[in-house]
Design an enzyme around this catalytic site. Structure first.
Site, PDB file in Angstrom:
ATOM      1  N   HIS B 135       0.858  -1.183   0.000  1.00  0.00           N
ATOM      2  CA  HIS B 135       0.000   0.000   0.000  1.00  0.00           C
ATOM      3  C   HIS B 135       0.895   1.234   0.000  1.00  0.00           C
ATOM      4  O   HIS B 135       1.620   1.465   0.967  1.00  0.00           O
ATOM      5  CB  HIS B 135      -0.835  -0.075   1.289  1.00  0.00           C
ATOM      6  CG  HIS B 135      -1.812   1.027   1.494  1.00  0.00           C
ATOM      7  ND1 HIS B 135      -1.525   2.126   2.277  1.00  0.00           N
ATOM      8  CD2 HIS B 135      -3.082   1.192   1.039  1.00  0.00           C
ATOM      9  CE1 HIS B 135      -2.590   2.909   2.307  1.00  0.00           C
ATOM     10  NE2 HIS B 135      -3.540   2.377   1.577  1.00  0.00           N
ATOM     11  N   ARG B 195      -4.201  -1.121  -7.840  1.00  0.00           N
ATOM     12  CA  ARG B 195      -5.450  -0.531  -7.376  1.00  0.00           C
ATOM     13  C   ARG B 195      -5.237   0.958  -7.148  1.00  0.00           C
ATOM     14  O   ARG B 195      -4.178   1.365  -6.681  1.00  0.00           O
ATOM     15  CB  ARG B 195      -5.870  -1.153  -6.044  1.00  0.00           C
ATOM     16  CG  ARG B 195      -7.159  -0.524  -5.489  1.00  0.00           C
ATOM     17  CD  ARG B 195      -7.198  -0.439  -3.980  1.00  0.00           C
ATOM     18  NE  ARG B 195      -6.299   0.563  -3.436  1.00  0.00           N
ATOM     19  CZ  ARG B 195      -6.077   0.766  -2.144  1.00  0.00           C
ATOM     20  NH1 ARG B 195      -6.695   0.016  -1.270  1.00  0.00           N
ATOM     21  NH2 ARG B 195      -5.241   1.704  -1.722  1.00  0.00           N
ATOM     22  N   THR B 229     -12.305   6.866   5.508  1.00  0.00           N
ATOM     23  CA  THR B 229     -11.098   7.007   6.325  1.00  0.00           C
ATOM     24  C   THR B 229     -11.392   7.514   7.735  1.00  0.00           C
ATOM     25  O   THR B 229     -10.654   7.223   8.671  1.00  0.00           O
ATOM     26  CB  THR B 229     -10.133   7.974   5.603  1.00  0.00           C
ATOM     27  OG1 THR B 229     -10.039   7.547   4.235  1.00  0.00           O
ATOM     28  CG2 THR B 229      -8.766   7.982   6.224  1.00  0.00           C
ATOM     29  N   HIS B 256     -13.129   0.132   2.026  1.00  0.00           N
ATOM     30  CA  HIS B 256     -12.351   0.196   3.267  1.00  0.00           C
ATOM     31  C   HIS B 256     -13.134   1.070   4.244  1.00  0.00           C
ATOM     32  O   HIS B 256     -13.367   2.243   3.971  1.00  0.00           O
ATOM     33  CB  HIS B 256     -10.993   0.817   2.915  1.00  0.00           C
ATOM     34  CG  HIS B 256     -10.048   0.980   4.068  1.00  0.00           C
ATOM     35  ND1 HIS B 256      -9.094   0.023   4.372  1.00  0.00           N
ATOM     36  CD2 HIS B 256      -9.869   1.983   4.958  1.00  0.00           C
ATOM     37  CE1 HIS B 256      -8.372   0.438   5.414  1.00  0.00           C
ATOM     38  NE2 HIS B 256      -8.828   1.621   5.794  1.00  0.00           N
ATOM     39  N   HIS B 258     -13.683   2.477   8.250  1.00  0.00           N
ATOM     40  CA  HIS B 258     -13.307   2.625   9.659  1.00  0.00           C
ATOM     41  C   HIS B 258     -14.553   2.508  10.531  1.00  0.00           C
ATOM     42  O   HIS B 258     -15.667   2.722  10.071  1.00  0.00           O
ATOM     43  CB  HIS B 258     -12.554   3.945   9.873  1.00  0.00           C
ATOM     44  CG  HIS B 258     -11.104   3.788   9.524  1.00  0.00           C
ATOM     45  ND1 HIS B 258     -10.137   3.571  10.466  1.00  0.00           N
ATOM     46  CD2 HIS B 258     -10.477   3.761   8.319  1.00  0.00           C
ATOM     47  CE1 HIS B 258      -8.963   3.432   9.865  1.00  0.00           C
ATOM     48  NE2 HIS B 258      -9.135   3.541   8.557  1.00  0.00           N
ATOM     49  N   HIS B 353     -35.391 -18.532  25.711  1.00  0.00           N
ATOM     50  CA  HIS B 353     -34.332 -18.839  24.746  1.00  0.00           C
ATOM     51  C   HIS B 353     -33.811 -20.261  24.969  1.00  0.00           C
ATOM     52  O   HIS B 353     -33.695 -21.046  24.038  1.00  0.00           O
ATOM     53  CB  HIS B 353     -33.158 -17.859  24.887  1.00  0.00           C
ATOM     54  CG  HIS B 353     -33.452 -16.482  24.395  1.00  0.00           C
ATOM     55  ND1 HIS B 353     -32.538 -15.763  23.662  1.00  0.00           N
ATOM     56  CD2 HIS B 353     -34.533 -15.692  24.516  1.00  0.00           C
ATOM     57  CE1 HIS B 353     -33.056 -14.573  23.365  1.00  0.00           C
ATOM     58  NE2 HIS B 353     -34.257 -14.507  23.887  1.00  0.00           N
TER      59      HIS B 353
END
Lengths: 479, 479
Positions: B135, B195, B229, B256, B258, B353
């Site tokens: 990257h 990319r 980001t 991508h 966050h 449950h």
């Protein structure tokens, strides 16, 4: 029946638009992206029929700036594996949640056990700001016990999933509606709020669901509830179900999402976008299995959309205290990656990030740490650091270095950080020594031996760990 | 340019429809809920124009059963506050990720530091099944170093947000496109994948973004990347941006996300629904601030949609081992509420449950624990237990009790659990003693003194902590 009845809350909060609430530099993509019809038209080669910049038709349903929390740490949270709350702990948690500002606190059914009933009564007598609810099965036996505890409202739940239908089809829906009406009318007759929720709503038959919800809406239930009991729902599915329901009932809509597949916060957000009014949360998400929508995660999500609204309703700086209280009570650690209060939620490390954050925090922060009583930490001593980040620190230390010199010393920091991450103190030492080095007329790291000698000399004079690193240390140990 | 080019991956996986893949008892609501045009038409009082039960027009874009992981623990993860990976640790993590089955492993830029470059080369020489990416910034300097390391591809990133535009408008987009083309063509000339990603895409101008993406798509970039980001994006916004982009480029789309506002897993899912092809993850989500989409969370989410596809691609039983390896390396605990591997992800507690799970696990489990090497734990010794759950245990122990007797002993268990949660062993003891008690002709708990005496006698003979609790103990300490 119409979407403008999206919120029928007793005290509706002001409804600023999403657009007005976000910071000016924020340009939400969804107001620019063409909505579905435009895309389809464009693909067919025809002219789009609508203005793609106009608000979406569905936007007026949105309650992202008009919603309430039903905090279920003392109900759903009691179903968490490690939870065993004694009366004192329950009261402490209830007090903290009320002080934080949640609108409702939901308690375990008083029919669950004798102590549950006693505790329910005690909490109702505390005089909290939050309204107190209890959560019962759709049985008259449970309802009779619940209304005697002093609660402000009763949350009724019944299973409606295809699983249930499969084993007793047809008759069950009629039976469910009949018993729901009986219990709802009984609770209403006591003058308190009543909610009716299905269970496992996303695996229930839509027509059955809508039939039940419409029936209970007609007799004046305060809220209907949708529950993703197994944690299978996804955001767009949630949006569609809530929006459909919004057109069928005029009462409030509460949503409850489990987090088995990691979407509980996002699903809550999409539910509010579609017109839901109330979201169930628990502190740190504690509940059955891996739990539900976390209080802190929901706050983070909604703060991004409208920080002022969140600040007006909740004591955000208390979030960490509430989380620590519950974490202690159930003997877990606050997850390291928790939104807002995770120990590194405001730590910036890569050079490109550190540089920008130093110039303007909003470049890489959508949440303001100070609004949550948290502080920012910028790590410029890793191998991922960059010369611009280092330059900002040089300026803060008021050292005079040229860009070339900053690049030179950054290379040295990276070299050191390849062996061991450098603390802010370590970085400052390198910068000060480098500054001294070049000020004496040396040629920076083109004279590396001389620099290394100076650095060793400085460290022996000053000790290796002294210095101005309080923010870092505080942050690192805060969780 | 058309949506049918949604995936241009070199080795496309089979594309089962979502409908075909889900378990038969699962009825997804979104195939029943009317889509937007129908709702609008219905509200206007006109007849809906489309069949609400038909697949949505957008469904054919979906890649929820055809996607790849770009695992970034060794790039984004290195930006995590606690991360300092030495060469050996990096190699161990890379090996584990490859064994787990991730399609790509992304490494820190070799331009970051000398050690980063060395490590990148070493990992490329390991002969892993996963492809290796690195990257880099959109700079020729970085690109020249990257292509010499032996990587299978280079991920280029550049900031495109409104923040950037504000300080240098107009010229920057031209500059970005120009330098992107130069770097992309250089990397392509080396015969490896490339990319191009924007940074902070959700605060970038849409027209600028699309212009850049189209320009790089035209010159044959393999993938374009969208990056949230700052962690501000929400699911429907993601869906719209990806869908819009899907109509503009014919190359693959990587996303991508966050997790600052808790939506990183959900956003990844919605991106795949809209036609994205690759998702960035890291183990436990480690990265800048509180990190990104977690590998385990994404697996949980995608398994819900298509378990067979996930099982065919990934060694799911290895997930816990991979997480523990990374957790140790960065000195954090696996969060208690982690999807799949959290210590209580398969613990069931409330009576309603527990009863249903004992009858059929799919009632309250959307993930099969055995597919992940995990085991289920049913807690029937809390104050929230119910007589049906207790009855199931009575049957497992082959004790003969009537329903009335089971209700009777359940009341006793609740009474004991109001003081202290009862382990499975405690419950079994109560059940065995009760059975002995009633078998002797006693009238159950209408003779409580006699029962309490028998219970005390039994405990003193057998010790208080012996018994068959291995599953519970194993589960409780597994995290």
């Amino acid at each position: 029946m119409c979407p403008s009845a999206a919120s029928t809350s007793a005290d509706p909060a002001p409804v600023p638009t999403t657009e007005g609430a976000v910071p000016p530099e924020f340009t939400p993509v969804d107001t620019h992206a063409p909505s579905q019809p435009e895309v389809v038209a464009a693909k067919n080669g025809t002219t789009p029929q609508h203005n793609p910049y106009a608000p979406r038709a569905s936007d007026f349903l949105s309650n992202v700036s008009n919603w309430k929390i039903i905090e279920s740490t003392l109900r759903e949270g009691e179903q968490f594996a490690n939870a065993f709350f004694d009366t004192e702990t329950k009261m402490k948690i209830a007090q903290a949640l009320s002080d934080f500002g949640v609108e409702y606190i939901e308690l375990t059914s008083p029919a669950a056990s004798e102590q549950s009933r006693e505790d329910c009564k005690r909490i109702c007598q505390m005089g909290l700001k939050s309204k107190i609810l209890t959560h019962i099965r759709c049985h008259m036996d449970d309802a009779r016990i619940a209304v005697e505890t002093g609660v402000d409202g009763v949350d009724i739940v019944i299973g409606t999933s295809s699983f249930l239908r499969k084993y007793s089809h047809g008759k069950d829906i009629t039976y469910i509606i009949k018993s729901a009406i009986e219990v709802i009318e009984f609770v209403k007759s006591k003058g308190i709020e009543v909610r009716f929720s299905s269970e496992d709503s996303f695996r229930s038959d839509l027509v059955d669901l809508l039939s039940i919800y419409r029936a209970v809406d007609k007799i004046g239930v305060n809220r209907v509830g949708i529950a993703d009991t197994v944690g299978c729902a996804n955001p767009r599915q949630v949006y569609e179900l809530v929006r459909t329901l919004r057109g069928v009932v005029s009462c409030d809509i509460e949503c409850h999402f489990h987090d088995d597949s990691g979407c509980a916060v996002a699903n809550a957000f999409c539910a509010l976008e579609a017109g839901a009014t109330h979201i169930d949360t628990s502190v740190l998400g504690i509940g059955e299995r891996n739990g539900i929508t976390t209080l802190g995660g929901l706050i983070a999500r909604m703060y991004v959309v409208n920080p002022e609204y969140c600040k007006s309703k909740y004591n955000l700086a208390m979030l960490r205290e509430v989380e620590n209280l519950v974490a202690d009570a159930v003997q877990v650690s606050v997850p390291f990656n928790n939104p807002i209060t995770g120990f590194c939620a405001f730590t910036h490390k890569a050079g490109i990030h550190a540089k920008a954050i130093l110039a303007n925090p909003s470049t890489y922060e959508i949440l303001k740490p100070e609004d949550f009583g948290m502080s920012r930490y910028i790590d410029i001593g890793s191998r991922l650091t960059g010369w611009n980040a280092v330059k900002s620190r040089v300026e803060q230390l008021e050292l005079e270095l040229t860009d070339e010199q900053v690049k030179d010393v950054t290379a040295k920091i990276k070299e050191l950080a390849d062996v061991r991450t450098q603390s802010m103190d370590d970085v400052d030492t390198v910068l000060r020594v480098y500054h001294k080095h070049v000020s004496s007329g040396a040629l920076g790291l083109r004279q590396p031996a001389r620099f290394d000698e100076l650095l060793a000399e400085h460290k022996s004079q000053n000790g290796s760990e002294a210095g101005d690193e309080p923010a870092a240390k505080k942050q690192k140990t805060s969780a």
